[in-house]
Write a protein that holds these residues in place. Structure first.
Motif, PDB file in Angstrom:
ATOM      1  N   ILE A 268       1.299  -1.155   0.120  1.00  0.00           N
ATOM      2  CA  ILE A 268      -0.079  -0.009   0.069  1.00  0.00           C
ATOM      3  C   ILE A 268       0.959   1.035   0.096  1.00  0.00           C
ATOM      4  CG2 ILE A 268      -2.002   1.009   0.729  1.00  0.00           C
ATOM      5  CD1 ILE A 268      -3.187  -1.235   2.675  1.00  0.00           C
ATOM      6  N   ASN A 269       1.088   2.227  -0.674  1.00  0.00           N
ATOM      7  CA  ASN A 269       1.772   3.101  -0.926  1.00  0.00           C
ATOM      8  C   ASN A 269       0.603   4.378  -0.043  1.00  0.00           C
ATOM      9  OD1 ASN A 269       3.397   2.185  -2.785  1.00  0.00           O
ATOM     10  ND2 ASN A 269       2.455   2.821  -4.974  1.00  0.00           N
ATOM     11  N   HIS A 270       1.416   4.916   0.775  1.00  0.00           N
ATOM     12  CA  HIS A 270       1.074   5.781   1.383  1.00  0.00           C
ATOM     13  C   HIS A 270       1.052   7.374   1.074  1.00  0.00           C
ATOM     14  CE1 HIS A 270      -0.528   2.552   3.672  1.00  0.00           C
ATOM     15  NE2 HIS A 270      -0.052   2.156   3.785  1.00  0.00           N
ATOM     16  N   GLU A 271       1.003   8.501   1.850  1.00  0.00           N
ATOM     17  CA  GLU A 271       1.268   9.901   1.470  1.00  0.00           C
ATOM     18  C   GLU A 271       2.236   9.966   2.205  1.00  0.00           C
ATOM     19  OE1 GLU A 271      -1.854  12.423   2.312  1.00  0.00           O
ATOM     20  OE2 GLU A 271      -3.148  11.825   1.183  1.00  0.00           O
ATOM     21  N   ASN A 272       2.916  10.981   1.773  1.00  0.00           N
ATOM     22  CA  ASN A 272       4.394  11.326   2.358  1.00  0.00           C
ATOM     23  C   ASN A 272       5.708  10.697   2.346  1.00  0.00           C
ATOM     24  OD1 ASN A 272       3.157  14.041   2.744  1.00  0.00           O
ATOM     25  ND2 ASN A 272       2.117  13.368   4.577  1.00  0.00           N
ATOM     26  N   GLY A 273       5.277  10.163   0.794  1.00  0.00           N
ATOM     27  CA  GLY A 273       6.621   8.521   0.450  1.00  0.00           C
ATOM     28  C   GLY A 273       6.043   7.256   1.541  1.00  0.00           C
ATOM     29  N   PHE A 274       5.214   6.744   2.476  1.00  0.00           N
ATOM     30  CA  PHE A 274       5.174   5.718   3.230  1.00  0.00           C
ATOM     31  C   PHE A 274       4.788   4.922   2.280  1.00  0.00           C
ATOM     32  CE2 PHE A 274       5.688   9.092   6.503  1.00  0.00           C
ATOM     33  CZ  PHE A 274       6.319   8.412   7.665  1.00  0.00           C
ATOM     34  N   PHE A 275       5.653   3.582   2.205  1.00  0.00           N
ATOM     35  CA  PHE A 275       4.436   1.888   2.013  1.00  0.00           C
ATOM     36  C   PHE A 275       4.582   1.620   2.982  1.00  0.00           C
ATOM     37  CE2 PHE A 275       8.776   1.741   0.304  1.00  0.00           C
ATOM     38  CZ  PHE A 275       8.674   0.287   0.332  1.00  0.00           C
ATOM     39  N   THR A 276       3.399   0.192   3.216  1.00  0.00           N
ATOM     40  CA  THR A 276       3.696  -0.862   3.950  1.00  0.00           C
ATOM     41  C   THR A 276       3.605  -2.043   2.906  1.00  0.00           C
ATOM     42  OG1 THR A 276       0.916  -0.690   4.308  1.00  0.00           O
ATOM     43  CG2 THR A 276       2.960   0.112   5.662  1.00  0.00           C
ATOM     44  N   LEU A 277       4.450  -3.161   3.696  1.00  0.00           N
ATOM     45  CA  LEU A 277       4.022  -4.156   3.132  1.00  0.00           C
ATOM     46  C   LEU A 277       2.849  -5.576   3.637  1.00  0.00           C
ATOM     47  CD1 LEU A 277       7.130  -4.386   1.294  1.00  0.00           C
ATOM     48  CD2 LEU A 277       4.882  -4.146   0.024  1.00  0.00           C
ATOM     49  N   TYR A 278       2.201  -6.307   2.982  1.00  0.00           N
ATOM     50  CA  TYR A 278       1.923  -7.314   4.432  1.00  0.00           C
ATOM     51  C   TYR A 278       2.217  -8.524   3.804  1.00  0.00           C
ATOM     52  CZ  TYR A 278      -0.773  -3.080   5.336  1.00  0.00           C
ATOM     53  OH  TYR A 278      -0.613  -2.172   5.578  1.00  0.00           O
ATOM     54  N   GLY A 279       2.871  -9.662   3.906  1.00  0.00           N
ATOM     55  CA  GLY A 279       3.305 -10.381   2.884  1.00  0.00           C
ATOM     56  C   GLY A 279       3.304 -11.730   3.807  1.00  0.00           C
ATOM     57  N   HIS A 280       3.332 -13.395   2.843  1.00  0.00           N
ATOM     58  CA  HIS A 280       2.812 -14.771   3.325  1.00  0.00           C
ATOM     59  C   HIS A 280       1.383 -14.624   3.533  1.00  0.00           C
ATOM     60  CE1 HIS A 280       6.974 -14.816   4.216  1.00  0.00           C
ATOM     61  NE2 HIS A 280       6.916 -13.989   4.806  1.00  0.00           N
ATOM     62  N   CYS A 281       0.902 -13.992   2.445  1.00  0.00           N
ATOM     63  CA  CYS A 281      -1.536 -14.287   2.647  1.00  0.00           C
ATOM     64  C   CYS A 281      -1.594 -15.146   1.583  1.00  0.00           C
ATOM     65  CB  CYS A 281      -1.229 -12.890   1.986  1.00  0.00           C
ATOM     66  SG  CYS A 281      -0.899 -10.757   2.343  1.00  0.00           S
ATOM     67  N   SER A 282      -2.810 -16.101   2.350  1.00  0.00           N
ATOM     68  CA  SER A 282      -3.085 -17.280   1.706  1.00  0.00           C
ATOM     69  C   SER A 282      -3.919 -16.490   0.420  1.00  0.00           C
ATOM     70  CB  SER A 282      -4.408 -17.563   2.783  1.00  0.00           C
ATOM     71  OG  SER A 282      -4.999 -16.882   3.358  1.00  0.00           O
ATOM     72  N   LEU A 283      -4.232 -15.064   0.881  1.00  0.00           N
ATOM     73  CA  LEU A 283      -5.600 -14.839   0.001  1.00  0.00           C
ATOM     74  C   LEU A 283      -5.777 -13.460   0.148  1.00  0.00           C
ATOM     75  CD1 LEU A 283      -8.454 -15.543  -2.358  1.00  0.00           C
ATOM     76  CD2 LEU A 283      -9.343 -14.511  -0.189  1.00  0.00           C
ATOM     77  N   ILE A 284      -5.357 -12.622  -1.390  1.00  0.00           N
ATOM     78  CA  ILE A 284      -5.583 -10.728  -1.456  1.00  0.00           C
ATOM     79  C   ILE A 284      -6.747 -10.683  -2.438  1.00  0.00           C
ATOM     80  CG2 ILE A 284      -4.586  -9.476  -2.933  1.00  0.00           C
ATOM     81  CD1 ILE A 284      -1.820 -10.758  -3.211  1.00  0.00           C
ATOM     82  N   LEU A 285      -7.392  -9.843  -1.145  1.00  0.00           N
ATOM     83  CA  LEU A 285      -8.599  -9.111  -1.139  1.00  0.00           C
ATOM     84  C   LEU A 285      -9.052  -7.529  -2.252  1.00  0.00           C
ATOM     85  CD1 LEU A 285      -9.748 -10.079   2.076  1.00  0.00           C
ATOM     86  CD2 LEU A 285     -10.202 -11.264   0.021  1.00  0.00           C
TER      87      LEU A 285
END
Length: 333
Positions: A268-285
């Motif tokens: 997920i790309n957030h404002e002000n240059g931040f981004f977060t990663l969520y790994g090893h998912c079984s299903l992406i919604l």
């Protein structure tokens, strides 16, 4: 030879008094006589008769003549002899313009005060999320000028007016200077608020769900391949497979949803240059390009990629810089 009688001054005075008294009584007697005026209407109505004494008629005639002469005299005076005081008229016009100017200034000042009060309330709400006991800048905190002057210093209305105008003008200037200061403060706090609410905050799982099995930083290799260990760029939250994963901040789903050994992952790309990663998912919604809010469900916990069990790997980054410790952003709430 006959003797002549010479009257004295006293006797002559008495004779004159008797003569004037007789004349006055005669005038009084004639003034009581009445004169009748008959009004003849055009129709067949009876005649109207008005009686008035000679004395009253003379009084009314004299009063009318006096009023006519007085009016004529005033007309002559103001037409030929009266001189206008131009300096006084100019001074009066100047004072009138001054009063009108300060009347307009007072309206602008009142609007500025109302706007400043509203902005101050917004400033308190942004700074403390509430206004304790409505303690905001109002008239109670405005400039208070006390006139403690001797009678000799306030010897005329003009001096008092000049003093009030001077104080009023200074107060208006000071109040006008406060407006941009408060506006700058509001803009600053609004920017900080925007940055704060756009940052990732909290856990990717619901409160009380999942346990931390691996923290940020160097750790031993869970697969035993690297004897010197490895650098872990995020935090692992172990949970049952299929547990919902939630966005920790508002943003847009990135196109590249798979990153190396993280298996099925969401960025997920957030404002002000931040981004977060969520790994090893079984299903992406979610799909690339979707706009999500903080707390939206984006995926389910799994063990795809390089994983020893069901968990979610959570990372926080800014641009191309090294990964940040997610614990600092988790504890923001």
């Amino acid at each position: 030879m006959a003797e002549t009688y010479v009257t004295t001054a006293y006797e002559r005075l008495q004779i004159a008094h008797l003569r004037w008294k007789k004349r006055f009584q005669k005038w009084i007697s004639r003034s009581r006589e009445k004169v009748s005026f008959v009004l003849i209407p055009n129709d067949e109505k009876p005649l109207a008769q008005i009686e008035i004494s000679v004395g009253m008629l003379g009084f009314l005639f004299g009063l009318s003549v006096s009023l006519v002469l007085l009016s004529f005299g005033l007309l002559l005076y103001f037409s030929f002899f009266f001189e206008r005081n131009l300096s006084l008229e100019k001074k009066t016009e100047t004072q009138l313009v001054s009063f009108l100017f300060y009347d307009l200034l007072s309206k602008d000042l009142r609007e500025s005060v109302e706007e400043l009060e509203s902005m101050t309330e917004s400033l308190n709400l942004l700074a403390w999320e509430e206004i304790p006991e409505k303690e905001m800048i109002t008239q109670d905190y405005l400039l208070k000028e006390e006139f403690r002057k001797d009678a000799s210093e306030l010897d005329s209305n003009l001096l008092l007016f000049q003093q009030v105008v001077t104080t009023y003008t200074q107060f208006g200037v000071r109040l006008g200077n406060l407006v941009p200061n408060f506006q700058n403060a509001i803009d600053y706090l609004s920017m900080r608020e925007s940055i704060f609410y756009s940052m990732p905050r909290g856990r990717p799982l619901k409160p009380g769900v999942g346990v931390v099995t691996s923290t940020f930083g160097y750790r031993s290799d869970p697969f035993g391949i690297l004897p010197v260990g490895e650098y872990h760029s995020g935090i692992d939250f172990a949970a049952g497979e299929g547990t919902p994963i939630y966005a920790t901040g508002p943003g847009i789903i990135a196109v590249d949803t798979a990153v190396g050994g993280l298996g099925k992952s969401v960025r997920i790309n957030h404002e002000n240059g931040f981004f977060t990663l969520y790994g090893h998912c079984s299903l992406i919604l979610v799909n690339p390009g979707d706009r999500v809010k903080r707390g939206d469900k984006i995926a389910l916990v799994g063990q795809t990629g390089k994983a020893t069990g069901a968990h979610v790997h959570y990372e926080v980054r800014i641009g191309l810089d090294a990964p940040l410790d997610p614990e600092e952003y988790i504890n923001l709430d």
